[in-house]
Design an enzyme around this catalytic site. Structure first.
Site, PDB file in Angstrom:
ATOM      1  N   ARG A  54       1.051  -0.972  -0.051  1.00 48.25           N
ATOM      2  CA  ARG A  54       0.425   0.126  -0.045  1.00 48.25           C
ATOM      3  C   ARG A  54       0.748   1.407   0.337  1.00 48.25           C
ATOM      4  O   ARG A  54       0.722   2.135  -0.434  1.00 48.25           O
ATOM      5  CB  ARG A  54      -0.994   0.092   1.284  1.00 48.25           C
ATOM      6  CG  ARG A  54      -2.466   0.539   1.577  1.00 48.25           C
ATOM      7  CD  ARG A  54      -3.064   0.453   2.203  1.00 48.25           C
ATOM      8  NE  ARG A  54      -2.545  -0.062   3.645  1.00 48.25           N
ATOM      9  CZ  ARG A  54      -2.559  -0.404   4.883  1.00 48.25           C
ATOM     10  NH1 ARG A  54      -4.385  -0.936   5.004  1.00 48.25           N
ATOM     11  NH2 ARG A  54      -1.911  -1.023   5.344  1.00 48.25           N
ATOM     12  N   LYS A 101       1.112 -19.069   6.052  1.00 51.91           N
ATOM     13  CA  LYS A 101       0.512 -19.380   7.075  1.00 51.91           C
ATOM     14  C   LYS A 101      -0.155 -18.318   8.112  1.00 51.91           C
ATOM     15  O   LYS A 101       0.897 -17.344   7.545  1.00 51.91           O
ATOM     16  CB  LYS A 101       1.061 -20.769   7.755  1.00 51.91           C
ATOM     17  CG  LYS A 101       1.839 -20.005   8.766  1.00 51.91           C
ATOM     18  CD  LYS A 101       2.907 -21.077   9.504  1.00 51.91           C
ATOM     19  CE  LYS A 101       1.870 -21.297  10.955  1.00 51.91           C
ATOM     20  NZ  LYS A 101       2.475 -19.491  12.119  1.00 51.91           N
ATOM     21  N   HIS A 125       6.724 -23.353   6.918  1.00 55.57           N
ATOM     22  CA  HIS A 125       8.479 -23.666   6.738  1.00 55.57           C
ATOM     23  C   HIS A 125       9.286 -24.394   7.182  1.00 55.57           C
ATOM     24  O   HIS A 125      10.594 -24.502   6.250  1.00 55.57           O
ATOM     25  CB  HIS A 125       9.236 -21.844   7.070  1.00 55.57           C
ATOM     26  CG  HIS A 125       9.144 -22.412   8.582  1.00 55.57           C
ATOM     27  ND1 HIS A 125       8.262 -21.651   9.372  1.00 55.57           N
ATOM     28  CD2 HIS A 125      10.135 -22.533   9.248  1.00 55.57           C
ATOM     29  CE1 HIS A 125       8.671 -21.245   9.995  1.00 55.57           C
ATOM     30  NE2 HIS A 125       9.937 -21.881  10.168  1.00 55.57           N
ATOM     31  N   LYS A 179      13.221 -26.650   5.984  1.00 60.08           N
ATOM     32  CA  LYS A 179      14.445 -27.048   7.025  1.00 60.08           C
ATOM     33  C   LYS A 179      14.625 -28.210   5.974  1.00 60.08           C
ATOM     34  O   LYS A 179      14.253 -29.255   5.965  1.00 60.08           O
ATOM     35  CB  LYS A 179      13.492 -27.045   8.051  1.00 60.08           C
ATOM     36  CG  LYS A 179      13.369 -25.544   8.958  1.00 60.08           C
ATOM     37  CD  LYS A 179      13.185 -26.230  10.321  1.00 60.08           C
ATOM     38  CE  LYS A 179      12.082 -24.954  10.781  1.00 60.08           C
ATOM     39  NZ  LYS A 179      13.326 -23.877  11.545  1.00 60.08           N
ATOM     40  N   GLU A 236      11.030 -23.609  22.711  1.00 55.52           N
ATOM     41  CA  GLU A 236      11.440 -21.989  21.831  1.00 55.52           C
ATOM     42  C   GLU A 236      12.191 -21.371  23.315  1.00 55.52           C
ATOM     43  O   GLU A 236      11.092 -21.620  24.084  1.00 55.52           O
ATOM     44  CB  GLU A 236      10.231 -21.417  21.136  1.00 55.52           C
ATOM     45  CG  GLU A 236      10.271 -21.554  19.754  1.00 55.52           C
ATOM     46  CD  GLU A 236       9.603 -21.067  19.035  1.00 55.52           C
ATOM     47  OE1 GLU A 236       9.953 -20.201  18.113  1.00 55.52           O
ATOM     48  OE2 GLU A 236       7.931 -21.192  19.155  1.00 55.52           O
ATOM     49  N   ASP A 257      -0.931 -22.290  15.831  1.00 54.66           N
ATOM     50  CA  ASP A 257       0.549 -21.490  15.410  1.00 54.66           C
ATOM     51  C   ASP A 257       1.782 -22.638  15.169  1.00 54.66           C
ATOM     52  O   ASP A 257       2.401 -22.501  14.289  1.00 54.66           O
ATOM     53  CB  ASP A 257       1.081 -20.895  16.712  1.00 54.66           C
ATOM     54  CG  ASP A 257       2.387 -19.529  16.382  1.00 54.66           C
ATOM     55  OD1 ASP A 257       2.286 -18.721  15.806  1.00 54.66           O
ATOM     56  OD2 ASP A 257       3.130 -20.283  16.852  1.00 54.66           O
ATOM     57  N   HIS A 281       2.995 -27.283  11.767  1.00 66.32           N
ATOM     58  CA  HIS A 281       4.245 -27.283  12.371  1.00 66.32           C
ATOM     59  C   HIS A 281       4.286 -28.874  12.711  1.00 66.32           C
ATOM     60  O   HIS A 281       5.608 -29.806  11.525  1.00 66.32           O
ATOM     61  CB  HIS A 281       5.715 -26.377  12.599  1.00 66.32           C
ATOM     62  CG  HIS A 281       5.594 -25.138  12.101  1.00 66.32           C
ATOM     63  ND1 HIS A 281       5.541 -25.222  10.342  1.00 66.32           N
ATOM     64  CD2 HIS A 281       5.451 -24.218  12.426  1.00 66.32           C
ATOM     65  CE1 HIS A 281       5.402 -23.249  11.142  1.00 66.32           C
ATOM     66  NE2 HIS A 281       5.695 -22.665  11.529  1.00 66.32           N
ATOM     67  N   LYS A 291       6.589 -21.497  23.634  1.00 68.19           N
ATOM     68  CA  LYS A 291       7.335 -20.758  23.967  1.00 68.19           C
ATOM     69  C   LYS A 291       7.823 -20.555  25.588  1.00 68.19           C
ATOM     70  O   LYS A 291       7.734 -20.830  26.444  1.00 68.19           O
ATOM     71  CB  LYS A 291       6.908 -19.149  24.414  1.00 68.19           C
ATOM     72  CG  LYS A 291       5.939 -19.287  22.624  1.00 68.19           C
ATOM     73  CD  LYS A 291       6.573 -19.174  21.652  1.00 68.19           C
ATOM     74  CE  LYS A 291       5.558 -18.742  19.881  1.00 68.19           C
ATOM     75  NZ  LYS A 291       6.427 -18.700  18.580  1.00 68.19           N
TER      76      LYS A 291
HETATM   77  C1  BG6 Z   1       6.518 -20.076  12.667  1.00 72.16           C
HETATM   78  C2  BG6 Z   1       5.537 -19.518  14.321  1.00 72.16           C
HETATM   79  O1  BG6 Z   1       5.563 -20.429  12.285  1.00 72.16           O
HETATM   80  O2  BG6 Z   1       7.177 -20.632  12.883  1.00 72.16           O
HETATM   81  C3  BG6 Z   1       6.129 -18.833  15.510  1.00 72.16           C
HETATM   82  O3  BG6 Z   1       4.696 -18.290  14.170  1.00 72.16           O
HETATM   83  C4  BG6 Z   1       7.749 -20.095  15.309  1.00 72.16           C
HETATM   84  O4  BG6 Z   1       5.767 -18.572  16.488  1.00 72.16           O
HETATM   85  C5  BG6 Z   1       8.304 -19.936  14.121  1.00 72.16           C
HETATM   86  O5  BG6 Z   1       7.858 -18.822  16.727  1.00 72.16           O
HETATM   87  C6  BG6 Z   1       9.319 -21.596  14.512  1.00 72.16           C
HETATM   88  O6  BG6 Z   1       9.505 -21.321  13.372  1.00 72.16           O
HETATM   89  P1  BG6 Z   1      11.727 -21.656  13.429  1.00 72.16           P
HETATM   90  O7  BG6 Z   1      12.490 -21.653  12.326  1.00 72.16           O
HETATM   91  O8  BG6 Z   1      12.312 -20.557  14.796  1.00 72.16           O
HETATM   92  O9  BG6 Z   1      11.598 -23.158  14.250  1.00 72.16           O
END
Ligand code: BG6
Length: 477
Positions: free
Chosen positions: A46, A142, A172, A176, A210, A229, A234, A325
Site C-alpha cells: 500500500r 500460514k 516453512h 528446513k 523455543e 500457531d 509444523h 514458548k
Molecule cells: C512460526 C510461528 O510459524 O514458526 C512462530 O508463527 C514460531 O511462533 C516459528 O516461533 C518457529 O520457527 P523456527 O524456524 O524458528 O523454528
C-alpha cells in the site's frame, strides 16, 4: 543449478516477513548464482514509494538479516533486480502498472505475504488483469485459515482463479534441511524401515521448544495459541513425515497422498491427553499475560499432547508432541524409543536398555542412536548404553556448515514448479478437521492453561502425561 528467468511479485513487500526472510533469502540465492540476472522481484504494497526508496529499504533489511555490508557489490547487483508498485489490494490502484511490468516470456510467481482476508481480492485482481494464466504460481503463507470452515473458504476462493497445481501453501518447516532429511533417513536406508512400526517402536516424542516469548506479536498469537500457531501445521508435518508409509516416488502427489493418510488416521484426542500451559514472568521479562496485554487471556503458549494413529503400522504406539514458548532452550528434535529386546541373556545387572534414535532438527542438526555395548573391564558382562552420535555439520564438512534457510529453498521450488514441500488443500483441511474439536472442547471448558515458569521445561502437568504411561520426556536443553 540456476532456475529459469522469473518475475516474482511480493504482495506485502514492506512487511516483516518480506524483510526478515523472503528478501534476504532471495539475496542469498542470488549470491549462490541460482537467480538469473534478468529476473525481476517486484514489491507490491500500500505504501506510496518508488523503486529507489524500496531498494533502500530492502538494502537495509538485507544488511541487517543477511549480514552483508551496505556497499557489498553483490548487494548492489541484487538491488538492480528489484522494483516496486504501490497497489490497492481492494481497489484498482496500481494493477495496470503491475500487469505492464510482467514480461511475457518469464515465469510468473505471486507471493501473498499479507493477511488471509486479502487473498480473495488479490486473486481476483490478478485474474481480471490477465495475470492468472495457467502457468502463474501463487504462494500463500500460514496461517491458512483458523479452522476448517475458514480454510475451506480460502481454498474455494483461490480455486476460483487458480488450479491446485498453481497454489503453493508454505509451511516453512518443510523447507528446513533436517526436516527433509527425515525422508532421506527413512527411505534411503534399509536399516530403520523394518523396525519403524508398532511392533518395535515403544513411542515417539516430537519436541519443538523455543526460548522466545510472544512479545511484539501478541495480537496475532493470542488469537492463535500454540495449537494453531505450531501444532496444526509444523508439528503435524513432522508427525506425518515420521509416520507416513513410503511414497512410491518422491513427487508432490505421492508424498502428499501419504501425509494425508496419516492425518486422516489420527484419533480424536481426549481432553485428559492434552496439557496446555502459559508462561509466567521472571526478573528479565513479562508473563504471557503481560506480553499480550490481556490479564484474562486463556490462550496457551505451551501444549503437550498424546496422539494416536489408528492404522496398521502404528496401532498401540503413542506419539507425544510438545511445543512452547519461553522454555529452557531452543531445541527441536524427534526421538524414537524402540522396545526393549524381548529376552535378555544377561543377568539383571546387565539388562539391556531400549535403543533410542534422536534426530536433532535444530540447532546442532544431527542424529544420535543409542546402542548397548559391553562395558570394558574384567568385571563380567556388564552392559552400558553409548551414543552413536553424528552432527551433520561435522559429517558433511564445508557443505554441512552452509545450510540454506527454509525460505530460500521453498521460493526456488516455486520457481521450479515443484510442489513436493508445500501443503495441498486437502491436507490443510484434514489437519483443521482434527484440531477443530480439540479447540472447541477447551473453549467450551473455559479452563485456564497451567502456569509454568519462563525458562523451565513447561508445566508440571505435562510430566504427568508421560509418567502415567511409565515414560518420561527427554530433557529440554
Ligand atoms: C512460526 C510461528 O510459524 O514458526 C512462530 O508463527 C514460531 O511462533 C516459528 O516461533 C518457529 O520457527 P523456527 O524456524 O524458528 O523454528
Amino acid at each position: 543449478i540456476p532456475v529459469d528467468d522469473f518475475d516474482l511479485v511480493i504482495f506485502g513487500a514492506t512487511g516483516d516477513l518480506a524483510h526478515r526472510k523472503i528478501l534476504p533469502g532471495l539475496f542469498r540465492r542470488f549470491v549462490a548464482g541460482q537467480i538469473p540476472e534478468t529476473s525481476q522481484i517486484i514489491g507490491a504494497a500500500r505504501t506510496q514509494q518508488d523503486d529507489a526508496q524500496f531498494r533502500d529499504a530492502v538494502a537495509a533489511a538485507i544488511v541487517e538479516h543477511a549480514g552483508v555490508k551496505k556497499n557489498d557489490p553483490r548487494l548492489v547487483q541484487f538491488l538492480k533486480l528489484l522494483g516496486y508498485v504501490a497497489i490497492d489490494a481492494t481497489g484498482q490502484g496500481g494493477w495496470k502498472e503491475l500487469a505492464g511490468r510482467m514480461r511475457a516470456d518469464a515465469i510468473h510467481a505471486f507471493y501473498f505475504s499479507v493477511a488471509p482476508s486479502l487473498f480473495g481480492d488479490l486473486a481476483e485482481r490478478l485474474a481480471s488483469h490477465g495475470m492468472a494464466h495457467g502457468d502463474s504460481r501463487i504462494v500463500v503463507e500460514k496461517p491458512f485459515g483458523r479452522d476448517l470452515a475458514s480454510a475451506r473458504a480460502l481454498n474455494q476462493t483461490l480455486a476460483q482463479h487458480f488450479d491446485e497445481d498453481q497454489v503453493y501453501r508454505i509451511d516453512h518447516y518443510l523447507g528446513k534441511e533436517t526436516v527433509q532429511n527425515l525422508m532421506a533417513v527413512r527411505f534411503a536406508n534399509i536399516l530403520f524401515e523394518p523396525l519403524w512400526n508398532a511392533q518395535y517402536v515403544d513411542h515417539v516424542q516430537i519436541t519443538v521448544a523455543e526460548t522466545v516469548g510472544v512479545v511484539g506479536r501478541g495480537s496475532y498469537y493470542d488469537k492463535s495459541g500454540a495449537i494453531r500457531d505450531m501444532v496444526q501445521n509444523h508439528m503435524m508435518q513432522l508427525l506425518c513425515l515420521i509416520a507416513m508409509e513410503p511414497p512410491y516416488h518422491f513427487d508432490p502427489d505421492a508424498v502428499r497422498d501419504e501425509k494425508l493418510k496419516v492425518i486422516r488416521a489420527l484419533e480424536p484426542v481426549e481432553p485428559a491427553d492434552i496439557v496446555r500451559g502459559q508462561y509466567e514472568g521472571d526478573d528479565g521479562a513479562g508473563s504471557y499475560l503481560d506480553d499480550v496485554g490481556d490479564p484474562d487471556s486463556r490462550t496457551e503458549s505451551y501444549i503437550a499432547m498424546k496422539v494416536r494413529i489408528s492404522n496398521w503400522r502404528w496401532q498401540g504406539t503413542p506419539f507425544y508432541l510438545r511445543t512452547g514458548k519461553r522454555l529452557r532452550a531452543r531445541t527441536s528434535e524427534i526421538a524414537i524409543t524402540f522396545k526393549e529386546p524381548p529376552h535378555s541373556i544377561f543377568d539383571d545387572t546387565g539388562a539391556p536398555k531400549a535403543n533410542e534414535l534422536v534426530i536433532r532438527l535444530q540447532p546442532n542438526e544431527g542424529m544420535n542412536l543409542k546402542v548397548m555395548i559391553k562395558e570394558p573391564g574384567p568385571g563380567g558382562m556388564r552392559l552400558v548404553q553409548v551414543p552413536l552420535d553424528m552432527s551433520f555439520a561435522d559429517a558433511l564438512g564445508a557443505e554441512g556448515q552452509d545450510m540454506p534457510d527454509a525460505y530460500e529453498r521453498l521460493i526456488m521450488d516455486v520457481i521450479r514448479g515443484n510442489q513436493t514441500l508445500f501443503m495441498r488443500g486437502d491436507e490443510v483441511e484434514a489437519a483443521w478437521a482434527w484440531t477443530d474439536p480439540i479447540i472447541d472442547s477447551w473453549e467450551d471448558s473455559k479452563r485456564r492453561p497451567e502456569p509454568y515458569d519462563a525458562g523451565s521445561s513447561g508445566p508440571e502437568e505435562a510430566l504427568r502425561l508421560m509418567h502415567r504411561d511409565n515414560r518420561r520426556w527427554r530433557e529440554i536443553r
